[in-house]
Motif scaffolding. Structure first.
Motif, PDB file in Angstrom:
ATOM      1  N   GLY A 115       0.695  -1.024   0.099  1.00 48.96           N
ATOM      2  CA  GLY A 115      -0.395  -0.143  -0.035  1.00 48.96           C
ATOM      3  C   GLY A 115       0.857   1.257   0.005  1.00 48.96           C
ATOM      4  N   THR A 116       2.602   0.852   0.753  1.00 50.68           N
ATOM      5  CA  THR A 116       3.358   1.923   0.301  1.00 50.68           C
ATOM      6  C   THR A 116       3.554   2.555  -1.102  1.00 50.68           C
ATOM      7  OG1 THR A 116       3.371   2.523   2.724  1.00 50.68           O
ATOM      8  CG2 THR A 116       5.075   3.204   1.036  1.00 50.68           C
ATOM      9  N   THR A 117       3.758   4.001  -1.452  1.00 54.49           N
ATOM     10  CA  THR A 117       4.153   4.925  -2.416  1.00 54.49           C
ATOM     11  C   THR A 117       5.868   5.152  -2.607  1.00 54.49           C
ATOM     12  OG1 THR A 117       2.176   4.654  -3.618  1.00 54.49           O
ATOM     13  CG2 THR A 117       3.917   6.529  -3.992  1.00 54.49           C
ATOM     14  N   LEU A 118       6.019   4.612  -2.745  1.00 50.58           N
ATOM     15  CA  LEU A 118       7.759   5.647  -2.664  1.00 50.58           C
ATOM     16  C   LEU A 118       7.909   6.584  -3.760  1.00 50.58           C
ATOM     17  CD1 LEU A 118      10.465   5.096  -1.301  1.00 50.58           C
ATOM     18  CD2 LEU A 118      11.106   3.360  -2.527  1.00 50.58           C
ATOM     19  N   TYR A 119       8.708   7.627  -3.926  1.00 46.96           N
ATOM     20  CA  TYR A 119       9.514   8.141  -4.822  1.00 46.96           C
ATOM     21  C   TYR A 119      10.811   7.802  -4.686  1.00 46.96           C
ATOM     22  CZ  TYR A 119       4.337   9.658  -4.855  1.00 46.96           C
ATOM     23  OH  TYR A 119       3.473   9.908  -5.185  1.00 46.96           O
ATOM     24  N   LEU A 120      11.310   7.572  -5.683  1.00 46.53           N
ATOM     25  CA  LEU A 120      12.994   7.365  -5.636  1.00 46.53           C
ATOM     26  C   LEU A 120      13.137   8.494  -7.263  1.00 46.53           C
ATOM     27  CD1 LEU A 120      13.555   4.017  -5.782  1.00 46.53           C
ATOM     28  CD2 LEU A 120      13.977   5.537  -3.974  1.00 46.53           C
ATOM     29  N   PRO A 121      14.512   9.909  -7.190  1.00 43.50           N
ATOM     30  CA  PRO A 121      15.163  10.392  -7.608  1.00 43.50           C
ATOM     31  C   PRO A 121      16.014   9.557  -8.824  1.00 43.50           C
ATOM     32  CG  PRO A 121      16.556   9.902  -5.684  1.00 43.50           C
ATOM     33  CD  PRO A 121      15.510   9.479  -5.504  1.00 43.50           C
ATOM     34  N   VAL A 122      15.978   9.842 -10.438  1.00 40.90           N
ATOM     35  CA  VAL A 122      16.600   9.242 -11.049  1.00 40.90           C
ATOM     36  C   VAL A 122      17.756   9.390 -11.803  1.00 40.90           C
ATOM     37  CG1 VAL A 122      16.074   8.429 -13.227  1.00 40.90           C
ATOM     38  CG2 VAL A 122      14.601   7.771 -12.144  1.00 40.90           C
ATOM     39  N   GLU A 123      19.250   9.530 -11.726  1.00 36.62           N
ATOM     40  CA  GLU A 123      20.236   9.947 -12.205  1.00 36.62           C
ATOM     41  C   GLU A 123      20.202   9.070 -13.345  1.00 36.62           C
ATOM     42  OE1 GLU A 123      22.811   9.373  -8.699  1.00 36.62           O
ATOM     43  OE2 GLU A 123      21.519  10.592  -7.516  1.00 36.62           O
ATOM     44  N   VAL A 124      19.708   7.930 -13.763  1.00 36.55           N
ATOM     45  CA  VAL A 124      21.044   7.592 -15.196  1.00 36.55           C
ATOM     46  C   VAL A 124      19.552   6.982 -16.135  1.00 36.55           C
ATOM     47  CG1 VAL A 124      23.046   6.633 -14.214  1.00 36.55           C
ATOM     48  CG2 VAL A 124      20.399   4.757 -14.709  1.00 36.55           C
ATOM     49  N   GLU A 125      19.330   7.005 -17.430  1.00 34.21           N
ATOM     50  CA  GLU A 125      18.503   6.815 -18.630  1.00 34.21           C
ATOM     51  C   GLU A 125      17.955   5.184 -18.013  1.00 34.21           C
ATOM     52  OE1 GLU A 125      18.005   5.894 -23.682  1.00 34.21           O
ATOM     53  OE2 GLU A 125      19.819   7.364 -22.223  1.00 34.21           O
ATOM     54  N   GLY A 126      16.322   5.263 -18.411  1.00 33.31           N
ATOM     55  CA  GLY A 126      16.075   4.153 -17.550  1.00 33.31           C
ATOM     56  C   GLY A 126      15.867   3.987 -16.481  1.00 33.31           C
ATOM     57  N   ALA A 127      16.365   4.726 -15.141  1.00 34.40           N
ATOM     58  CA  ALA A 127      16.329   4.313 -13.488  1.00 34.40           C
ATOM     59  C   ALA A 127      17.279   3.203 -12.901  1.00 34.40           C
ATOM     60  CB  ALA A 127      14.803   4.783 -13.377  1.00 34.40           C
ATOM     61  N   LEU A 128      17.030   2.302 -14.153  1.00 35.54           N
ATOM     62  CA  LEU A 128      17.343   0.723 -13.757  1.00 35.54           C
ATOM     63  C   LEU A 128      16.947   0.573 -12.373  1.00 35.54           C
ATOM     64  CD1 LEU A 128      21.102   1.144 -15.810  1.00 35.54           C
ATOM     65  CD2 LEU A 128      19.006  -0.455 -16.006  1.00 35.54           C
ATOM     66  N   PHE A 129      15.534   0.086 -11.818  1.00 40.85           N
ATOM     67  CA  PHE A 129      15.241  -0.496 -10.402  1.00 40.85           C
ATOM     68  C   PHE A 129      15.236  -1.740 -10.150  1.00 40.85           C
ATOM     69  CE2 PHE A 129      11.059  -1.995  -8.628  1.00 40.85           C
ATOM     70  CZ  PHE A 129      11.309  -1.137  -7.524  1.00 40.85           C
TER      71      PHE A 129
END
Length: 314
Positions: A174-188
């Motif tokens: 249920g939690t929503t997390l936001y992460l800053p993207v540093e590279v193309e495509g993010a690579l999660f």
């Protein structure tokens, strides 16, 4: 199996550490829901028959594997990924260890220790621990993050601006997390799943447990996020609050010293009141007790409190 997921990434598609040059396991559109098969933080080195001897022979080159990475179409530096954690599918087996040299009180607990947990993966009823202890469960992902911009291989152990080994127990369903993207495509990538943990994870491990995770990944363009943030769907401690808490404190001019003192005093209290060995009390504190900064303005001394839920022994 997730019938509403767009993709599945099997646990064989995992990696150790973070690297912007890792080959993606999947390319996904923003808005996709993905079923991740995750490993526990040992990478499967512990099972139901493991003993304390296995702690000393653990291969630390295989710790904290994360499933992925996912290349998100359109993600660019300056954007943010919005990750909604939909569902956890626990395995019913977990472990907690004291690893020599690791943990808040590593100088006091120098010998290895291991507790194997077995729990009901369907009902998530409290898991048994020692004489009369029952630990409420709350599955979550300990390691969840993106590739950093700096080239090369980076350790998976420390948390980073782009996420990683955050060990935040409220990164639950249920939690929503936001992460800053540093590279193309993010690579999660995601992994290091836990069945329960206290805030602070004081001995260095929680109830480490293999799980599958279902998550929806969206893209927020030009978010300019400086560090991770998240939103919970409701209260976060109802699984623990019902019977109140026992609380010990540390008071002094250094937050780390005060944190250590508050935990030491709780270990002593649990050992005296419930007949636990100190090492067992220490590991129990790690899986269900919470470190809190109670006061940080009344110089020169600050107050750190350790909250232990009384429901565990009720």
């Amino acid at each position: 199996m997730c019938v509403k997921c767009d993709y599945t990434i099997h646990r064989a598609s995992h990696h150790f550490g973070w690297n912007r040059d890792f080959e993606p396991a999947l390319t996904a559109r923003p808005g996709s829901t993905i079923h991740f098969e995750c490993l526990d933080s040992s990478g499967g080195q512990f099972d139901a028959n493991s003993t304390v001897a296995d702690v000393s022979t653990m291969d630390f080159g295989k710790v904290n594997p994360v499933t992925g990475p996912v290349y998100v179409e359109g993600a660019r530096p300056g954007d943010a990924l919005k990750i909604t954690l939909r569902h956890f599918e626990p395995s019913g087996l977990g472990w907690t260890a004291n690893i020599p040299g690791f943990g808040l009180l590593a100088d006091q607990f120098k010998e290895p220790a291991l507790h194997i947990w077995k729990y009901d993966a369907a009902s998530l009823a409290p898991a048994l621990y020692g004489p009369g202890g029952r630990v409420p469960l709350k599955p979550f992902a300990g390691t969840i993050g993106l590739a950093p911009a700096e080239p090369g291989l980076h350790s998976v152990v420390p948390p980073r601006r782009v996420g990683g080994n955050l060990d935040i127990r409220d990164l639950a369903a249920g939690t929503t997390l936001y992460l800053p993207v540093e590279v193309e495509g993010a690579l999660f990538s995601i992994g290091d799943t836990h069945a329960a943990q206290g805030d602070g994870e004081v001995c260095g491990t929680a109830i480490e447990s293999r799980m599958d995770v279902q998550a929806t990944i969206e893209l927020v363009k030009d978010a300019r996020l400086e560090s991770p943030r998240f939103t919970t769907p409701g209260p976060v401690t109802r699984h623990l609050d019902g019977a109140g808490y026992e609380v010990t404190t540390g008071v002094g001019p250094d937050l780390m010293t005060a944190a250590r003192e508050s935990v030491m005093r709780m270990v002593d209290l649990l050992a005296a009141d419930h007949g636990l060995k100190p090492i067992d009390a220490y590991m129990l504190c790690s899986v269900c007790g919470d470190l809190r900064i109670s006061e940080i303005v009344d110089m020169p001394n600050w107050v750190v409190s350790f909250y232990f839920p009384r429901i565990v022994f009720n």
